[in-house]
Design a protein around this motif. Structure first.
Motif, PDB file in Angstrom:
ATOM      1  N   VAL A 127      37.963 -16.530  81.422  1.00  0.00           N
ATOM      2  CA  VAL A 127      38.305 -17.889  81.849  1.00  0.00           C
ATOM      3  C   VAL A 127      38.066 -18.874  80.701  1.00  0.00           C
ATOM      4  CG1 VAL A 127      37.588 -19.766  83.378  1.00  0.00           C
ATOM      5  CG2 VAL A 127      37.986 -17.488  84.304  1.00  0.00           C
ATOM      6  N   HIS A 128      36.980 -18.668  79.953  1.00  0.00           N
ATOM      7  CA  HIS A 128      36.732 -19.498  78.767  1.00  0.00           C
ATOM      8  C   HIS A 128      37.913 -19.400  77.800  1.00  0.00           C
ATOM      9  CE1 HIS A 128      34.016 -21.121  75.473  1.00  0.00           C
ATOM     10  NE2 HIS A 128      35.048 -20.627  74.781  1.00  0.00           N
ATOM     11  N   ASP A 129      38.352 -18.173  77.531  1.00  0.00           N
ATOM     12  CA  ASP A 129      39.451 -17.977  76.590  1.00  0.00           C
ATOM     13  C   ASP A 129      40.738 -18.640  77.072  1.00  0.00           C
ATOM     14  OD1 ASP A 129      37.627 -16.471  75.203  1.00  0.00           O
ATOM     15  OD2 ASP A 129      38.453 -14.534  75.818  1.00  0.00           O
ATOM     16  N   ILE A 130      41.010 -18.520  78.365  1.00  0.00           N
ATOM     17  CA  ILE A 130      42.214 -19.151  78.918  1.00  0.00           C
ATOM     18  C   ILE A 130      42.118 -20.666  78.793  1.00  0.00           C
ATOM     19  CG2 ILE A 130      43.537 -19.541  81.030  1.00  0.00           C
ATOM     20  CD1 ILE A 130      42.709 -16.663  81.850  1.00  0.00           C
ATOM     21  N   GLY A 131      40.923 -21.209  79.057  1.00  0.00           N
ATOM     22  CA  GLY A 131      40.738 -22.645  78.905  1.00  0.00           C
ATOM     23  C   GLY A 131      40.976 -23.104  77.482  1.00  0.00           C
ATOM     24  N   ASP A 132      40.444 -22.351  76.515  1.00  0.00           N
ATOM     25  CA  ASP A 132      40.666 -22.717  75.118  1.00  0.00           C
ATOM     26  C   ASP A 132      42.127 -22.553  74.708  1.00  0.00           C
ATOM     27  OD1 ASP A 132      38.102 -23.480  74.662  1.00  0.00           O
ATOM     28  OD2 ASP A 132      37.510 -21.728  73.503  1.00  0.00           O
ATOM     29  N   ALA A 133      42.822 -21.613  75.346  1.00  0.00           N
ATOM     30  CA  ALA A 133      44.245 -21.426  75.028  1.00  0.00           C
ATOM     31  C   ALA A 133      45.071 -22.646  75.408  1.00  0.00           C
ATOM     32  CB  ALA A 133      44.780 -20.185  75.742  1.00  0.00           C
ATOM     33  N   LEU A 134      44.568 -23.443  76.345  1.00  0.00           N
ATOM     34  CA  LEU A 134      45.295 -24.638  76.772  1.00  0.00           C
ATOM     35  C   LEU A 134      45.149 -25.793  75.777  1.00  0.00           C
ATOM     36  CD1 LEU A 134      44.332 -24.685  80.567  1.00  0.00           C
ATOM     37  CD2 LEU A 134      46.439 -23.800  79.531  1.00  0.00           C
ATOM     38  N   THR A 135      44.215 -25.667  74.849  1.00  0.00           N
ATOM     39  CA  THR A 135      43.979 -26.746  73.900  1.00  0.00           C
ATOM     40  C   THR A 135      44.882 -26.605  72.678  1.00  0.00           C
ATOM     41  OG1 THR A 135      42.187 -25.559  72.760  1.00  0.00           O
ATOM     42  CG2 THR A 135      41.594 -26.907  74.664  1.00  0.00           C
ATOM     43  N   VAL A 136      44.792 -27.577  71.789  1.00  0.00           N
ATOM     44  CA  VAL A 136      45.698 -27.667  70.650  1.00  0.00           C
ATOM     45  C   VAL A 136      45.668 -26.408  69.789  1.00  0.00           C
ATOM     46  CG1 VAL A 136      46.132 -28.914  68.503  1.00  0.00           C
ATOM     47  CG2 VAL A 136      45.608 -30.179  70.604  1.00  0.00           C
ATOM     48  N   SER A 137      44.482 -25.833  69.585  1.00  0.00           N
ATOM     49  CA  SER A 137      44.356 -24.705  68.656  1.00  0.00           C
ATOM     50  C   SER A 137      44.768 -23.366  69.244  1.00  0.00           C
ATOM     51  CB  SER A 137      42.907 -24.611  68.155  1.00  0.00           C
ATOM     52  OG  SER A 137      42.531 -25.788  67.491  1.00  0.00           O
ATOM     53  N   GLY A 138      44.866 -23.260  70.576  1.00  0.00           N
ATOM     54  CA  GLY A 138      45.167 -21.978  71.192  1.00  0.00           C
ATOM     55  C   GLY A 138      43.991 -21.021  71.075  1.00  0.00           C
ATOM     56  N   CYS A 139      44.190 -19.761  71.471  1.00  0.00           N
ATOM     57  CA  CYS A 139      43.096 -18.793  71.473  1.00  0.00           C
ATOM     58  C   CYS A 139      43.651 -17.377  71.295  1.00  0.00           C
ATOM     59  CB  CYS A 139      42.333 -18.897  72.797  1.00  0.00           C
ATOM     60  SG  CYS A 139      40.839 -17.916  72.891  1.00  0.00           S
ATOM     61  N   PRO A 140      43.056 -16.573  70.401  1.00  0.00           N
ATOM     62  CA  PRO A 140      43.589 -15.228  70.115  1.00  0.00           C
ATOM     63  C   PRO A 140      43.121 -14.185  71.132  1.00  0.00           C
ATOM     64  CG  PRO A 140      41.713 -15.634  68.706  1.00  0.00           C
ATOM     65  CD  PRO A 140      41.929 -16.903  69.509  1.00  0.00           C
ATOM     66  N   ILE A 141      43.376 -14.432  72.405  1.00  0.00           N
ATOM     67  CA  ILE A 141      42.864 -13.582  73.478  1.00  0.00           C
ATOM     68  C   ILE A 141      43.283 -12.123  73.307  1.00  0.00           C
ATOM     69  CG2 ILE A 141      42.810 -13.239  75.976  1.00  0.00           C
ATOM     70  CD1 ILE A 141      43.614 -16.163  76.302  1.00  0.00           C
ATOM     71  N   LEU A 142      44.495 -11.881  72.827  1.00  0.00           N
ATOM     72  CA  LEU A 142      45.065 -10.534  72.831  1.00  0.00           C
ATOM     73  C   LEU A 142      44.660  -9.675  71.642  1.00  0.00           C
ATOM     74  CD1 LEU A 142      48.686 -11.245  74.098  1.00  0.00           C
ATOM     75  CD2 LEU A 142      46.687 -10.495  75.397  1.00  0.00           C
ATOM     76  N   TRP A 143      43.889 -10.188  70.686  1.00  0.00           N
ATOM     77  CA  TRP A 143      43.444  -9.372  69.562  1.00  0.00           C
ATOM     78  C   TRP A 143      42.869  -8.057  70.067  1.00  0.00           C
ATOM     79  CZ3 TRP A 143      38.762  -7.187  68.257  1.00  0.00           C
ATOM     80  CH2 TRP A 143      38.657  -6.676  66.963  1.00  0.00           C
ATOM     81  N   PRO A 144      43.150  -6.930  69.443  1.00  0.00           N
ATOM     82  CA  PRO A 144      43.809  -6.747  68.140  1.00  0.00           C
ATOM     83  C   PRO A 144      45.295  -6.424  68.224  1.00  0.00           C
ATOM     84  CG  PRO A 144      42.753  -4.717  68.777  1.00  0.00           C
ATOM     85  CD  PRO A 144      42.486  -5.700  69.903  1.00  0.00           C
ATOM     86  N   ILE A 145      45.936  -6.769  69.332  1.00  0.00           N
ATOM     87  CA  ILE A 145      47.372  -6.505  69.479  1.00  0.00           C
ATOM     88  C   ILE A 145      48.144  -7.459  68.569  1.00  0.00           C
ATOM     89  CG2 ILE A 145      49.304  -6.472  71.081  1.00  0.00           C
ATOM     90  CD1 ILE A 145      47.218  -6.013  73.325  1.00  0.00           C
ATOM     91  N   PRO A 146      48.942  -6.951  67.626  1.00  0.00           N
ATOM     92  CA  PRO A 146      49.671  -7.850  66.723  1.00  0.00           C
ATOM     93  C   PRO A 146      50.854  -8.508  67.422  1.00  0.00           C
ATOM     94  CG  PRO A 146      50.224  -5.570  66.239  1.00  0.00           C
ATOM     95  CD  PRO A 146      49.164  -5.523  67.295  1.00  0.00           C
ATOM     96  N   ILE A 147      51.086  -9.752  67.098  1.00  0.00           N
ATOM     97  CA  ILE A 147      52.248 -10.496  67.585  1.00  0.00           C
ATOM     98  C   ILE A 147      52.938 -11.083  66.359  1.00  0.00           C
ATOM     99  CG2 ILE A 147      53.078 -12.420  68.987  1.00  0.00           C
ATOM    100  CD1 ILE A 147      50.655 -12.064  70.766  1.00  0.00           C
ATOM    101  N   GLY A 148      54.142 -10.597  66.089  1.00  0.00           N
ATOM    102  CA  GLY A 148      54.817 -11.012  64.865  1.00  0.00           C
ATOM    103  C   GLY A 148      54.039 -10.532  63.652  1.00  0.00           C
ATOM    104  N   ARG A 149      53.748 -11.438  62.739  1.00  0.00           N
ATOM    105  CA  ARG A 149      52.982 -11.094  61.540  1.00  0.00           C
ATOM    106  C   ARG A 149      51.514 -11.466  61.669  1.00  0.00           C
ATOM    107  NH1 ARG A 149      54.127 -13.525  56.875  1.00  0.00           N
ATOM    108  NH2 ARG A 149      54.891 -15.420  57.879  1.00  0.00           N
ATOM    109  N   LYS A 150      51.070 -11.711  62.901  1.00  0.00           N
ATOM    110  CA  LYS A 150      49.688 -12.129  63.113  1.00  0.00           C
ATOM    111  C   LYS A 150      48.959 -11.174  64.058  1.00  0.00           C
ATOM    112  CE  LYS A 150      50.510 -17.102  62.493  1.00  0.00           C
ATOM    113  NZ  LYS A 150      50.325 -18.455  63.092  1.00  0.00           N
ATOM    114  N   ARG A 151      47.732 -10.811  63.697  1.00  0.00           N
ATOM    115  CA  ARG A 151      46.886 -10.078  64.619  1.00  0.00           C
ATOM    116  C   ARG A 151      46.012 -11.041  65.423  1.00  0.00           C
ATOM    117  NH1 ARG A 151      46.234  -4.844  64.483  1.00  0.00           N
ATOM    118  NH2 ARG A 151      46.747  -4.685  62.274  1.00  0.00           N
ATOM    119  N   TRP A 152      45.778 -12.232  64.862  1.00  0.00           N
ATOM    120  CA  TRP A 152      44.959 -13.249  65.535  1.00  0.00           C
ATOM    121  C   TRP A 152      45.869 -14.379  66.037  1.00  0.00           C
ATOM    122  CZ3 TRP A 152      39.838 -12.271  66.297  1.00  0.00           C
ATOM    123  CH2 TRP A 152      39.271 -11.243  65.512  1.00  0.00           C
TER     124      TRP A 152
END
Length: 263
Positions: A197-222
């Protein structure tokens, strides 16, 4: 998000789980509902162990500040070791390792294992830590003007009383996991939920949150998961204080009533 909003969202999430399990025919005993909500409220602060200025860094005095420093360094090292070409260079480990589903599962699983194998004192330790964090988060204004020792004493007393209540037959020490030796195995569930829930809350903010690490998305793992940029807000802004926190309280109340069978 800031500490109070994180804690409120954690408590509301567990109360919602209580309503869902009641609707599914597996109602929580009221002590499990109360203790789980408080643990989840405290656990919703724990991912900020990587931030030396977070609420959790002050919760246990020099000890928590030292732990935050160690976790920050470990998180930064993991970030550097696993980042891909699209991930930026950064100083410090805030919103990296401790803000992932991997961390949530490992910490929750570890706490469940500790509760099952460590006996009563391990359970009391888990409850004490999370009661102190819940007080810091939910009663943050009062905690700020109180001495640390007073908060610790209140956390210790609450942990002792709640452990005694849970130990009574039918009050939930063996809720959900009913086989012999599995008492308090469920304690890890609100800890996992609070972290997520903390991670989801931070994902709503400007910086976002790398909840899915270590799954790569595009050229980013974070990759910083989050809604479209126009829908995000800054931590501590009016959206968090005037909109989200009242919504969390309302949802928590509805969830609690549902869990207790009043809805």
């Amino acid at each position: 998000m800031m500490g109070p909003a994180h804690s409120l969202s954690g408590a509301a999430a567990w109360l919602g789980v209580g309503a869902a399990t009641a609707a599914a025919g597996y109602p929580m005993p009221w002590p499990v509902l109360v203790v789980g909500a408080l643990i989840c409220a405290g656990a919703a602060l724990a991912p900020d162990l990587d931030h030396k200025s977070a609420t959790i860094s002050r919760a246990f005095g020099p000890l928590s500040r030292a732990v935050c420093g160690v976790v920050d360094n470990i998180s930064h090292a993991v970030y550097k070791a696993t980042k891909m070409r699209g991930d930026s260079n950064r100083n410090g480990g805030h919103r990296t390792l401790t803000h992932t589903w991997v961390w949530a599962v490992l910490v929750g699983g570890g706490m469940s294992l500790l509760a099952v194998t460590g006996g009563r004192w391990a359970v009391l330790g888990i409850l004490f830590v999370h009661m102190v964090l819940a007080i810091e988060g939910l009663l943050w204004r009062a905690a700020r003007v109180s001495s640390d020792v007073l908060v610790w004493l209140l956390g210790a007393a609450t942990a002792w009383i709640l452990a005694g209540v849970l130990d009574q037959p039918g009050n939930g020490a063996g809720w959900l996991f009913t086989d012999p030796g599995q008492e308090y195995l469920w304690l890890g569930l609100p800890i996992v939920l609070g972290a997520l829930v903390h991670d989801i809350g931070d994902a709503l903010t400007v910086s976002g949150c790398p909840i899915l690490w270590p799954i790569p998305i595009g050229r980013k793992r974070w990759y910083p998961i989050g809604p479209p940029k126009p829908m995000r807000f800054r931590a501590g802004s009016w959206v968090e204080l005037k909109v989200l926190m009242p919504v969390f309280m309302l949802l928590g109340g509805i969830g609690g009533l549902g869990a207790l069978g009043y809805l």
